[in-house]
Design a protein around this motif. Structure first.
Motif, PDB file in Angstrom:
ATOM      1  N   LEU A 128       0.862  -1.185   0.000  1.00 44.58           N
ATOM      2  CA  LEU A 128       0.000   0.000   0.000  1.00 44.58           C
ATOM      3  C   LEU A 128       0.895   1.231   0.000  1.00 44.58           C
ATOM      4  N   SER A 129       1.068   1.830  -1.149  1.00 50.50           N
ATOM      5  CA  SER A 129       2.051   2.904  -1.312  1.00 50.50           C
ATOM      6  C   SER A 129       1.772   4.080  -0.384  1.00 50.50           C
ATOM      7  N   TYR A 130       2.851   4.566   0.201  1.00 48.62           N
ATOM      8  CA  TYR A 130       2.878   5.745   1.065  1.00 48.62           C
ATOM      9  C   TYR A 130       2.142   5.543   2.396  1.00 48.62           C
ATOM     10  N   ALA A 131       1.795   4.285   2.743  1.00 48.04           N
ATOM     11  CA  ALA A 131       1.096   4.055   4.007  1.00 48.04           C
ATOM     12  C   ALA A 131       1.975   4.476   5.189  1.00 48.04           C
ATOM     13  N   GLY A 132       3.228   4.022   5.212  1.00 46.76           N
ATOM     14  CA  GLY A 132       4.117   4.385   6.313  1.00 46.76           C
ATOM     15  C   GLY A 132       4.438   5.864   6.324  1.00 46.76           C
TER      16      GLY A 132
END
Length: 923
Positions: free
Chosen positions: A76-80
């Motif tokens: 899930l891109s950019y979750a962190g």
């Protein structure tokens, strides 16, 4: 996981005094205005999280933001990154508009075009730097090995560019871990096991009752001082085992043993508690309210009390937190498949469909027990939303899930192809090939089959070499002709450019592609793109003169009309290259400048790297070597950011020979040969020989220049630097009094000038004709007139040098002095030191004493300071300079203050005054 020390002024962790002191030192530097980054690297359970907690506790007077990677969120891109930046998003509106829009789109706060990953990175850097301007900022990233790829790359990008922002980045990274190389190059602190004394003390603190000495020694030895193992492994032993002997054979890795300890503990808990733990493990956002809603649907409340601490494994406060990541994985692993599906179904029902549709469908997909077209279609829509946010990896993950759930074979093949394309864009090439194989097994229509061939060619081009992907690209282009002519020609363009990059204009693949272009369907009215492609193909198959007029017509179209961003990034590289090949100086300058602007404005850094490379020789030819060095510095920054640094030595190959710098030229040649020859770039050899010929002509070592130029220009059908090498061959041969060696080169250059019919081409050809003629005066004068009408001032100065040399040998000393003095002044001001020295020696031979021109150099300035000084002198603002060099505006300001101090000035106005004399030193 370690006990606190007692009675210590350090107030640190048991056995971690040196590690705590290192963190304290970094904190002190951050409070005093310095930035730093550190990776705490060690095996699972070694105490990285405890050290990060210690850092947070000690960060008084600092603002702390933190995030943690979660294994289930890796796609899930950019979750962190969103979690880290969440507390700072109230400052989003203060960012420059392109950065603000990119970050808002990436985080799903706004709809918009897919943002550049590097523009997002710059936006986060600006956001963090602005926050640190008010208060030192500490950024804590735990379990970095489980960050999604986009977040990991962004945070690594930022951490490498911290200089003067009062920001401290500390990462906790499991070792070994896949993907850990993203943080490679950052300072590391290896976290090893506790020493024997501390390990015994920690073990004794958690064991109740008698502990047999032999058992204690065995546990300490087997755990190798791992704090979490020392705390967890004894829990599985009976009192008898602790007192009398420890002999459980277990060949699992230590992390596996620790996780198994958690598994054993969880299995003793009530079924409802196990379901709650599984739900918490499956929903990594830590949303307490969401978890409680799911718990109701799982009927957990009947036998579980939700307290602040669930069996010492799960804590409820502002967020749901597991004691350790291994406890999370154990909680999910304990559950059987039906329980996991029930948990994901409950989480999907508890997730707001309007606020978080993507996470909801993610859970629905994992709850599915059979193919489900409705869920697959939702996953496809989620992929579209993810792609719009710049989350290519997330889009690929959603599409991969859709493939698994698609019941219709035809639709499954189309989705597998789309997923493979997304995986390729995300850099997951092995996964892309697997999905491509899935697509190939499905019934594909003609268009998808052609696109599959195109994808395979692109993967080979990227992962192996430019030449290896060409056959598949050519096959795809041919198949697309009957389906989508515009896409077919774009594919031919990409295949042709890849082949030229690898083999030069005379390569066998280049010829095959050109023939295919010309034999393909002919549109009724040819656009500028079609004119350019047809002209290049004609030039390759039928000769320079046959194709030049069509190429020139296409180039005029690129200069006159507007271009979309996609067309600009696709077509301007070829147009830039061909403007140089046609010696069209005005369009060469304008089109290379347009390409750089488009790539910069869109944040397309892969395209920007090539654009900058194409711009450098144009700036050198214009006599602005300082500008070329500025472009080269930017190119180095982009190469570092993209990981495509193998192209960076090309910049030095274009610049250093003109400066007469033999050592730097040789170093660039070696690097270029090593990097590109391994990637199938066979034309590299000729390019490096051209550089050697320029160097030796400047140094007056004409025999070496002749040999190198002969090697570079040995293929009569080659263009590019091979054509430029003909110029060097003529000059070297003439100075060696071997004009017959240059006859063929002069003929070829004269023919090119007749075909191109530009002042630049004629000026070069006339100079070469003069070099091999007895009565050369008129040729030189006409060459000077022609070149004087162009921007290409370096060649004008070289013509004056050659003319002055001829006049001196003819005994016309007065006329010679005029030409040589102008040549010397121009070449010196350009920074072409080798040729300038040649002019100085010739002036001495006329009886005119000339000191070497004193070019002011400020040895105290670093390369980056000199680069920033030049950009500031060009009128760029600090944010614009930061965006250009991928650093924060605060770092730009910090560098400028140092520049002012070193140069003894106080303002940008004074900086512009000294810039003409400022030379970028090699240091």
């Amino acid at each position: 996981m370690a006990a606190r020390t007692t009675g210590s002024s350090l107030a640190g962790l048991l056995g971690r005094r040196s590690e705590c002191l290192a963190l304290d030192h970094l904190l002190a530097g951050t409070r005093s205005g310095r930035s730093a980054a550190l990776v705490l690297r060690g095996e699972a359970g070694i105490g990285k999280s405890a050290l990060l907690d210690y850092l947070v506790e000690q960060s008084t007077g600092c603002r702390v933001v933190r995030t943690a990677g979660v294994q289930s969120e890796m796609e899930l891109s950019y979750a962190g990154l969103h979690q880290l930046c969440g507390p700072l998003l109230d400052q989003l509106g203060e960012l420059p508009a392109p950065q603000r829009d990119a970050l808002a789109t990436a985080f799903g706060l706004e709809d918009g075009e897919t943002p550049s990953r590097f523009l997002v990175s710059l936006a986060v850097l600006s956001l963090l730097a602005d926050a640190a301007a008010d208060q030192p900022l500490v950024c804590v990233v735990d379990d970095a090995q489980w960050l999604d790829h986009a977040s990991a790359q962004t945070l690594a990008f930022i951490a490498r560019r911290l200089q003067a922002e009062s920001i401290l980045f500390v990462f906790g990274l499991r070792d070994p871990s896949p993907g850990g190389e993203i943080l490679g190059g950052l300072p590391e602190l290896r976290i090893d096991g506790l020493t024997e004394g501390y390990a015994r003390a920690l073990l004794s603190s958690v064991v109740i009752g008698r502990l047999d000495d032999r058992v204690r020694d065995r546990i300490v030895a087997e755990t190798r001082g791992n704090p979490l193992a020392l705390l967890e492994l004894p829990r599985g032993l009976t009192a008898a085992e602790l007192a009398g002997g420890f002999a459980r054979p277990d060949a699992r890795p230590l992390s596996g043993q620790i996780e198994q300890g958690f598994v054993d503990r969880i299995r003793t808990l009530p079924a409802g508690t196990q379901r709650l733990l599984c739900a918490a493990a499956a929903e990594p956002t830590g949303d307490v309210t969401l978890l409680l809603r799911a718990a109701e649907r799982l009927d957990v409340a009947s036998d579980t009390t939700l307290t602040t601490d669930v069996s010492g494994l799960l804590t409820f406060d502002s967020r749901v937190r597991f004691r350790h990541p291994l406890a999370r994985s154990a909680a999910y692993r304990v559950a059987d498949l039906e329980t996991r599906r029930a948990v994901h179904r409950a989480l999907a029902e508890a997730t707001d469909e309007q606020l978080d549709p993507d996470r909801r469908v993610w859970h629905l997909a994992r709850a599915a027990s059979a193919t489900d077209e409705a869920v697959a279609a939702e996953l496809e829509r989620s992929a579209d939303r993810a792609r719009a946010r710049g989350g290519v990896a997330a889009a690929a993950a959603f599409l991969g899930g859709a493939v698994e759930l698609t019941p219709d074979p035809t639709r499954r093949g189309s989705r597998a192809l789309a997923a493979a394309q997304a995986k390729y864009q995300a850099g997951a090439f092995d996964a892309a090939l697997e999905l491509a194989a899935t697509a190939e097994l499905s019934p594909l229509d003609e268009l998808d089959s052609a696109l599959l061939s195109l994808l395979r060619g692109q993967i080979l081009d990227t992962t192996r070499s430019s030449s290896s992907g060409v056959p598949l690209l050519l096959d795809a282009a041919g198949r697309l002709e009957a389906l989508d002519v515009a896409r077919a020609r774009a594919t031919y363009r990409d295949a042709l450019h890849a082949a030229i990059n690898a083999q030069g204009f005379a390569g066998p693949d280049v010829l095959a592609i050109s023939r295919a272009v010309l034999s393909g369907p002919r549109p009724g009215r040819r656009s500028r793109e079609q004119l350019l492609l047809d002209g290049v193909a004609t030039m390759i198959t039928q000769g320079y003169a046959a194709g030049a007029p069509t190429v020139l017509r296409g180039l005029r179209g690129f200069e006159e009309g507007e271009l979309s961003v996609q067309d600009g990034l696709g077509w301007l590289p070829l147009a830039s290259r061909m403007a140089g090949e046609l010696w069209d100086s005005r369009r060469w300058s304008s089109i290379t400048g347009d390409l750089v602007d488009v790539a910069r404005d869109t944040g397309a850094l892969a395209a920007l790297l090539l654009a900058l490379l194409l711009r450098i020789p144009n700036r050198v030819a214009a006599g602005d070597i300082a500008a070329a060095e500025s472009v080269a510095a930017e190119m180095a920054a982009v190469g570092e950011a993209t990981g495509a640094g193998f192209l960076v030595p090309y910049a030095a190959v274009f610049i250093e020979p003109w400066k007469g710098n033999e050592a730097a030229t040789h170093r660039a040649i070696v690097l270029l040969t090593e990097h590109l020859s391994t990637r199938g770039q066979t034309k590299t050899y000729g390019d490096t020989q051209w550089a050697a010929a320029v160097l030796f002509n400047g140094l007056g070592r004409f025999d070496e220049a002749q040999a190198a130029a002969r090697r570079a220009s040995e293929n009569p059908d080659e263009l590019g630097l091979a054509s430029r090498a003909l110029v060097e061959l003529v000059e070297a041969s003439a100075r060696l009094r071997q004009p017959e060696e240059a006859d063929d080169a002069v003929r070829r250059l004269s023919a090119m000038a007749a075909a191109a019919d530009t002042d630049y081409a004629h000026g070069i050809a006339l100079r070469c004709q003069a070099l091999v003629s007895d009565d050369a005066g008129e040729y030189y004068q006409e060459s000077i007139r022609r070149l004087g009408a162009t921007e290409m001032q370096l060649d004008l100065a070289r013509t004056r040098l050659c003319y002055g040399e001829w006049l001196r040998r003819a005994g016309r000393r007065t006329d010679a002095r005029t030409q040589l003095a102008e040549a010397h002044e121009a070449l010196s001001s350009f920074g072409a030191a080798g040729f300038a020295e040649r002019a100085r020696r010739e002036l001495l031979a006329t009886g005119t004493a000339v000191r070497p021109r004193a070019v002011a150099t400020y040895q105290a300035l670093t390369a980056q300071e000199a680069q920033i000084a030049r950009l500031a002198g060009d009128g760029l603002t600090n944010p614009e300079i930061g965006a250009r060099l991928f650093i924060s505006r605060h770092t730009v300001d910090w560098h400028l203050r140092k520049v002012y101090a070193k140069l003894g000035i106080t303002s940008r106005r004074e900086l512009r005054a000294v810039l003409p004399d400022l030379a970028l030193t090699s240091g």
